[in-house]
Design a protein around this motif. Sequence first.
Motif: not given
Length: 297
Positions: A224-242
């Motif tokens: 619920p606190r994620l909107p407090e993070i105000r910096v550029p953020t990259l999410l990298l996920v492998g297509d075969a991940d769970i």
Amino acid sequence: MKSFLIMSVLLSFSMNALLVQTQIPAPSSGPGALLEVENGTIYYQECGSGPQTVVLVHDGVLDSAVWNGVWPEFCRQFHTIRYDRRGYGRSPAATQGYFATDDLAALLRHLKVSRAAIVGSSHGGEISINFALDHPEIVQQLVLVGAVVGGMPYSAHFLDRGGVLGKPLEKGDVQGAIAAAVEDKYLIASGHDAAKKRMANLLAASPQDLTHPDFELPPKPALPRLPEIRVPTLLLVGDADIPDVHAHAGAIEAGIPRSRRIILNNAGHLCYLELPNEFSKIVIGFLQANYASPALH
């Protein structure tokens, strides 16, 4: 929609200037050192002298040696730090409760680092999220690799799969646990036999990565606190991940205003172990493109 199914967007970030393969060797890293933290000790290494500091926070299966394939390139570009969380690699196991974010904060204070980009994988990504919430004055950018977020539940499939991986350890069968990890289709995607061998070798060299007692204390749920993070953020996920990891990535992307997601093809949970060159290009490109980007207010 912010999600990206291919790498084209970030690969456009000045690739020619970024990772042109010169013959300049990577800066040598020191032998590492031990740091006394509250009621414990952690091992760390640092290398490079770039203007930006980048901290690599490993996953919950392997220690900081898992970054070996990308370490030289990060050392060329940045002042880079990696460390073994308690019980992993050369860091002794905890004997009482502690908060993982406190260890990271203590390490950066010791190294006199006031601002840094944090690259966290899996549970290391969860720690990175918590650290960004606890220490917004320090974190410049976030890179979350197959990360999960506290406060979001897991499916029965995810929990049952974790039980299968843990069953050999219940019998004291470390080799069986290593074999189960190597054969897990989500950790490393099919066809990456060399990466599987590297993982097996790393676990054989540091079996305590799988067997150490866990006294890490749970922080306040971050979801619920994620909107407090105000910096550029990259999410990298492998297509075969769970699937659970993909669901967590979607929730994180929706919650952090300045986030974007890339799905890396032909990769599982440990994409930096499977595809180190592609991983380095994407992550270094993102970090350099956003280095001077100010946080939103």
